[in-house]
Scaffold this motif. Structure first.
Motif, PDB file in Angstrom:
ATOM      1  N   ALA A 136      36.362 -43.595 -33.310  1.00  0.00           N
ATOM      2  CA  ALA A 136      35.367 -43.503 -34.382  1.00  0.00           C
ATOM      3  C   ALA A 136      36.029 -43.143 -35.713  1.00  0.00           C
ATOM      4  CB  ALA A 136      34.309 -42.468 -34.015  1.00  0.00           C
ATOM      5  N   LEU A 137      37.007 -42.238 -35.680  1.00  0.00           N
ATOM      6  CA  LEU A 137      37.730 -41.884 -36.910  1.00  0.00           C
ATOM      7  C   LEU A 137      38.441 -43.105 -37.480  1.00  0.00           C
ATOM      8  CD1 LEU A 137      39.236 -38.433 -35.873  1.00  0.00           C
ATOM      9  CD2 LEU A 137      37.409 -38.822 -37.531  1.00  0.00           C
ATOM     10  N   ALA A 138      39.016 -43.922 -36.606  1.00  0.00           N
ATOM     11  CA  ALA A 138      39.667 -45.149 -37.080  1.00  0.00           C
ATOM     12  C   ALA A 138      38.655 -46.072 -37.746  1.00  0.00           C
ATOM     13  CB  ALA A 138      40.351 -45.852 -35.908  1.00  0.00           C
ATOM     14  N   ASP A 139      37.422 -46.102 -37.233  1.00  0.00           N
ATOM     15  CA  ASP A 139      36.376 -46.948 -37.812  1.00  0.00           C
ATOM     16  C   ASP A 139      35.970 -46.495 -39.211  1.00  0.00           C
ATOM     17  OD1 ASP A 139      36.308 -48.571 -35.601  1.00  0.00           O
ATOM     18  OD2 ASP A 139      34.573 -47.596 -34.687  1.00  0.00           O
ATOM     19  N   THR A 140      36.180 -45.225 -39.539  1.00  0.00           N
ATOM     20  CA  THR A 140      35.857 -44.740 -40.880  1.00  0.00           C
ATOM     21  C   THR A 140      36.950 -45.073 -41.890  1.00  0.00           C
ATOM     22  OG1 THR A 140      36.903 -42.536 -40.715  1.00  0.00           O
ATOM     23  CG2 THR A 140      34.656 -42.773 -39.840  1.00  0.00           C
ATOM     24  N   GLY A 141      38.069 -45.586 -41.423  1.00  0.00           N
ATOM     25  CA  GLY A 141      39.193 -45.875 -42.301  1.00  0.00           C
ATOM     26  C   GLY A 141      40.265 -44.811 -42.291  1.00  0.00           C
ATOM     27  N   MET A 142      40.110 -43.796 -41.451  1.00  0.00           N
ATOM     28  CA  MET A 142      41.102 -42.740 -41.357  1.00  0.00           C
ATOM     29  C   MET A 142      42.364 -43.268 -40.675  1.00  0.00           C
ATOM     30  SD  MET A 142      40.467 -38.922 -39.832  1.00  0.00           S
ATOM     31  CE  MET A 142      41.774 -37.705 -39.713  1.00  0.00           C
ATOM     32  N   ALA A 143      43.520 -42.822 -41.137  1.00  0.00           N
ATOM     33  CA  ALA A 143      44.800 -43.305 -40.617  1.00  0.00           C
ATOM     34  C   ALA A 143      45.130 -42.614 -39.301  1.00  0.00           C
ATOM     35  CB  ALA A 143      45.912 -43.074 -41.634  1.00  0.00           C
ATOM     36  N   VAL A 144      44.526 -43.088 -38.230  1.00  0.00           N
ATOM     37  CA  VAL A 144      44.812 -42.577 -36.889  1.00  0.00           C
ATOM     38  C   VAL A 144      45.069 -43.761 -35.971  1.00  0.00           C
ATOM     39  CG1 VAL A 144      43.391 -40.518 -37.199  1.00  0.00           C
ATOM     40  CG2 VAL A 144      42.384 -42.574 -36.197  1.00  0.00           C
ATOM     41  N   GLN A 145      45.717 -43.495 -34.848  1.00  0.00           N
ATOM     42  CA  GLN A 145      45.916 -44.511 -33.823  1.00  0.00           C
ATOM     43  C   GLN A 145      44.780 -44.413 -32.814  1.00  0.00           C
ATOM     44  OE1 GLN A 145      50.136 -43.286 -32.854  1.00  0.00           O
ATOM     45  NE2 GLN A 145      50.399 -45.503 -32.785  1.00  0.00           N
ATOM     46  N   LEU A 201      45.644 -38.436 -29.454  1.00  0.00           N
ATOM     47  CA  LEU A 201      44.255 -38.043 -29.234  1.00  0.00           C
ATOM     48  C   LEU A 201      43.895 -36.699 -29.870  1.00  0.00           C
ATOM     49  CD1 LEU A 201      43.727 -39.117 -25.505  1.00  0.00           C
ATOM     50  CD2 LEU A 201      42.982 -40.303 -27.577  1.00  0.00           C
ATOM     51  N   TRP A 202      44.870 -36.002 -30.453  1.00  0.00           N
ATOM     52  CA  TRP A 202      44.544 -34.699 -31.030  1.00  0.00           C
ATOM     53  C   TRP A 202      43.694 -34.824 -32.297  1.00  0.00           C
ATOM     54  CZ3 TRP A 202      44.339 -30.501 -28.430  1.00  0.00           C
ATOM     55  CH2 TRP A 202      45.170 -30.315 -27.320  1.00  0.00           C
ATOM     56  N   ASP A 203      43.769 -35.948 -33.026  1.00  0.00           N
ATOM     57  CA  ASP A 203      42.839 -36.158 -34.136  1.00  0.00           C
ATOM     58  C   ASP A 203      41.404 -36.213 -33.612  1.00  0.00           C
ATOM     59  OD1 ASP A 203      44.365 -36.578 -36.731  1.00  0.00           O
ATOM     60  OD2 ASP A 203      45.428 -37.972 -35.413  1.00  0.00           O
ATOM     61  N   GLY A 204      41.208 -36.948 -32.529  1.00  0.00           N
ATOM     62  CA  GLY A 204      39.886 -36.988 -31.914  1.00  0.00           C
ATOM     63  C   GLY A 204      39.479 -35.644 -31.360  1.00  0.00           C
ATOM     64  N   LEU A 217      29.274 -31.286 -24.141  1.00  0.00           N
ATOM     65  CA  LEU A 217      29.563 -30.003 -23.513  1.00  0.00           C
ATOM     66  C   LEU A 217      29.895 -30.125 -22.034  1.00  0.00           C
ATOM     67  CD1 LEU A 217      26.797 -27.710 -25.086  1.00  0.00           C
ATOM     68  CD2 LEU A 217      29.105 -28.175 -25.917  1.00  0.00           C
ATOM     69  N   THR A 218      29.773 -31.338 -21.477  1.00  0.00           N
ATOM     70  CA  THR A 218      29.952 -31.470 -20.027  1.00  0.00           C
ATOM     71  C   THR A 218      30.925 -32.564 -19.622  1.00  0.00           C
ATOM     72  OG1 THR A 218      28.027 -32.950 -19.879  1.00  0.00           O
ATOM     73  CG2 THR A 218      27.633 -30.588 -19.545  1.00  0.00           C
ATOM     74  N   ASP A 219      31.060 -33.628 -20.406  1.00  0.00           N
ATOM     75  CA  ASP A 219      31.912 -34.751 -20.003  1.00  0.00           C
ATOM     76  C   ASP A 219      33.394 -34.373 -20.045  1.00  0.00           C
ATOM     77  OD1 ASP A 219      29.653 -36.250 -19.709  1.00  0.00           O
ATOM     78  OD2 ASP A 219      30.231 -37.833 -21.103  1.00  0.00           O
ATOM     79  N   ASP A 220      34.201 -35.144 -19.320  1.00  0.00           N
ATOM     80  CA  ASP A 220      35.646 -34.926 -19.346  1.00  0.00           C
ATOM     81  C   ASP A 220      36.161 -35.032 -20.771  1.00  0.00           C
ATOM     82  OD1 ASP A 220      35.653 -34.627 -16.613  1.00  0.00           O
ATOM     83  OD2 ASP A 220      36.282 -36.702 -16.198  1.00  0.00           O
ATOM     84  N   ILE A 221      37.076 -34.164 -21.124  1.00  0.00           N
ATOM     85  CA  ILE A 221      37.498 -34.039 -22.514  1.00  0.00           C
ATOM     86  C   ILE A 221      38.301 -35.243 -23.005  1.00  0.00           C
ATOM     87  CG2 ILE A 221      39.571 -32.737 -21.945  1.00  0.00           C
ATOM     88  CD1 ILE A 221      37.273 -32.259 -25.033  1.00  0.00           C
ATOM     89  N   LEU A 222      39.163 -35.817 -22.182  1.00  0.00           N
ATOM     90  CA  LEU A 222      39.999 -36.931 -22.654  1.00  0.00           C
ATOM     91  C   LEU A 222      39.169 -38.149 -23.089  1.00  0.00           C
ATOM     92  CD1 LEU A 222      43.165 -36.813 -20.380  1.00  0.00           C
ATOM     93  CD2 LEU A 222      43.072 -36.525 -22.859  1.00  0.00           C
ATOM     94  N   PRO A 223      38.166 -38.583 -22.304  1.00  0.00           N
ATOM     95  CA  PRO A 223      37.335 -39.690 -22.803  1.00  0.00           C
ATOM     96  C   PRO A 223      36.631 -39.354 -24.110  1.00  0.00           C
ATOM     97  CG  PRO A 223      37.017 -39.398 -20.442  1.00  0.00           C
ATOM     98  CD  PRO A 223      37.830 -38.235 -20.913  1.00  0.00           C
ATOM     99  N   LEU A 224      36.192 -38.090 -24.268  1.00  0.00           N
ATOM    100  CA  LEU A 224      35.553 -37.701 -25.522  1.00  0.00           C
ATOM    101  C   LEU A 224      36.535 -37.789 -26.683  1.00  0.00           C
ATOM    102  CD1 LEU A 224      33.437 -34.583 -24.458  1.00  0.00           C
ATOM    103  CD2 LEU A 224      32.602 -36.863 -25.016  1.00  0.00           C
ATOM    104  N   CYS A 225      37.741 -37.304 -26.477  1.00  0.00           N
ATOM    105  CA  CYS A 225      38.748 -37.380 -27.535  1.00  0.00           C
ATOM    106  C   CYS A 225      39.071 -38.827 -27.878  1.00  0.00           C
ATOM    107  CB  CYS A 225      40.016 -36.644 -27.104  1.00  0.00           C
ATOM    108  SG  CYS A 225      39.827 -34.857 -26.941  1.00  0.00           S
ATOM    109  N   GLN A 226      39.091 -39.680 -26.873  1.00  0.00           N
ATOM    110  CA  GLN A 226      39.351 -41.098 -27.105  1.00  0.00           C
ATOM    111  C   GLN A 226      38.229 -41.720 -27.940  1.00  0.00           C
ATOM    112  OE1 GLN A 226      38.989 -43.851 -23.751  1.00  0.00           O
ATOM    113  NE2 GLN A 226      40.971 -44.746 -24.296  1.00  0.00           N
ATOM    114  N   LYS A 227      36.976 -41.399 -27.619  1.00  0.00           N
ATOM    115  CA  LYS A 227      35.843 -41.958 -28.363  1.00  0.00           C
ATOM    116  C   LYS A 227      35.872 -41.522 -29.819  1.00  0.00           C
ATOM    117  CE  LYS A 227      32.714 -42.277 -24.383  1.00  0.00           C
ATOM    118  NZ  LYS A 227      31.508 -41.714 -23.725  1.00  0.00           N
TER     119      LYS A 227
END
Length: 437
Positions: free
Chosen positions: A193-202, A219-222, A179-189
């Motif tokens: 993580a989605l890529a680690d689940t096997g989801m087809a994202v960059q 980053l919009w998937d994140g 709720l407080t951190d900069d949004i771009l680093p959160l979207c990157q994280k």
């Protein structure tokens, strides 16, 4: 009465404050049964989706009890105001809609968000527009982050879902990073993580850079996952409130009106949190609750710990709650559950459930539905085959590795909702000593 293929079946509906539907409460207290299994759904945001789950899960019970004429089993379905993003596929039972893959929100999810956050229709529409358009703009991401946080902060300010120590799961975390951190680093994280689940994202480049070839669009998937986990932050408060202020007292009422009725709670995902927190609201002296079975529970594996390990202070939010029931608390877990094994630890770290100075996504952030009950002694750990062959202990915490059957499902959630199996029905019967002579 609703027909889900088993009888007698009753429903009990709670609102966001934990208040039960009066007519349904009266009908439930009059059920003619020796044992009542009450199932609480997790991510489903409509009663029809929850009923589909209940129909599928309860289907094996009559045949399993065919040789136990002394048992008159009653069935119950808890309906509470949760939310489900319709891109979360659920194995083993029908679902009303299937959303297209990608960061956009379909109409059903938009409608669910508006229902979950009343009075914020315009905010939800603007969030949906960002996810649909995927603008390649840092300003757009910043606006998306502000709007997403507005959903939760407005709900908290209005008092929706907040009740004492239920505002956090395991301790007094301050200023949640989600709720407080900069949004771009959160979207990157979350994209990584989605890529680690096997989801087809960059997942994007490693290190401080956010862009691929100067573009942020990947980053919009994140970002969509940030939205999902931000709403989860609010939903877990609601789940605790419904359990502690609604379901727990209801079980106490059943102890007064039907003292011979043996009650058994079953919860999936966030519904496991509901039934677990019902133990905090169970009136003193009520001994009619005979078992609690958690299926892929979406809350901390340290919840029942009297003392937290790994350098953490204090106790779990449900410390010693297992002693409040006349039976065991059984956590069925699976390492194939990537929602709890990959996404949940990241979201837990960012929601501030523990002190932010503790680095890393290690065991401190684990879910009870991914690796079972932790830091509780004694706690019996069994394979599913052992539980089916020998039964489970009559009291205390029990972990059952259900990966032999809870194993199917695509990314990002994996096997999180793969729970409709006869073997898990047998675990519920064993936990409650139902039909056992």
């Amino acid at each position: 009465m609703t027909d889900i293929g088993v009888e007698p079946y009753r429903e009990i509906t709670f609102d966001a404050d934990g208040d039960a539907n009066p007519a349904e409460r009266t009908a439930l207290t009059g059920v003619d049964a020796t044992d009542l299994v009450l199932f609480c759904h997790g991510w489903n945001n409509t009663p029809s989706a929850a009923r589909s789950l209940y129909q599928a899960f309860f289907a094996p019970f009559p045949a399993l009890l065919a040789g136990s004429p002394q048992v008159r089993l009653g069935y119950g379905g808890v309906i509470w105001p949760s939310i489900r993003f319709t891109d979360e596929t659920i194995p083993n039972y029908p679902h009303a809609t299937e959303a297209a893959a990608g960061p956009g929100l379909d109409d059903a999810t938009v409608s669910a968000l508006k229902g979950f956050f009343p009075g914020q229709d315009a905010t939800v529409d603007r969030i949906a527009a960002h996810l649909a358009g995927q603008p390649d703009s840092e300003d757009a991401f910043n606006d998306f982050g502000r709007l997403t946080r507005q959903l939760v902060t407005t709900a908290a300010t209005s008092g929706a879902g907040a009740v004492g120590d239920l505002a956090v799961e395991d301790g007094p975390g301050a200023s949640p990073a989600i709720l407080t951190d900069d949004i771009l680093p959160l979207c990157q994280k979350f994209t990584a993580a989605l890529a680690d689940t096997g989801m087809a994202v960059q997942p994007g480049p490693a290190g401080p850079s956010f862009s691929i070839g100067g573009s942020l669009k990947h980053l919009w998937d994140g970002a969509k996952e940030v939205l999902r986990q931000t709403t989860y932050y609010e939903m877990k408060r609601r789940a605790g409130k419904v359990g502690q202020l609604g379901l727990g007292p209801l079980i106490g009422q059943l102890a007064s009106t039907q003292p011979e009725l043996r009650v058994h709670l079953v919860g999936h995902s966030q519904g496991a949190r509901v039934v677990a927190f019902a133990l905090k609201g169970l009136p003193a002296g009520a001994r009619n609750l005979k078992s609690v079975t958690l299926l892929e529970g979406a809350f901390s594996h340290y919840a029942f710990a009297e003392h937290l390990p790994d350098g953490l202070s204090g106790a779990g939010a449900l410390s010693d709650a297992q002693g409040r029931i006349d039976g065991p608390v059984v956590s069925c877990y699976s390492h194939f559950d990537t929602a709890l094994g990959v996404i949940y630890p990241l979201a837990s770290a960012l929601s501030g459930d523990y002190a932010s100075a503790l680095p890393g996504l290690d065991k401190r952030w684990g879910a009870i539905g991914h690796d079972g009950v932790q830091a509780v002694s004694p706690c019996t750990t069994l394979t599913l085959a052992e539980a089916l062959r020998d039964g489970v202990p009559d009291s205390g915490c029990v972990s059952v590795d259900a990966a032999a059957v809870v194993k199917d499902g695509g990314p990002p959630s994996g096997a999180h909702s793969d729970i409709c199996h006869q073997e898990l029905a047998q675990v519920v019967l064993a936990a409650g000593r139902i039909g056992r002579t």
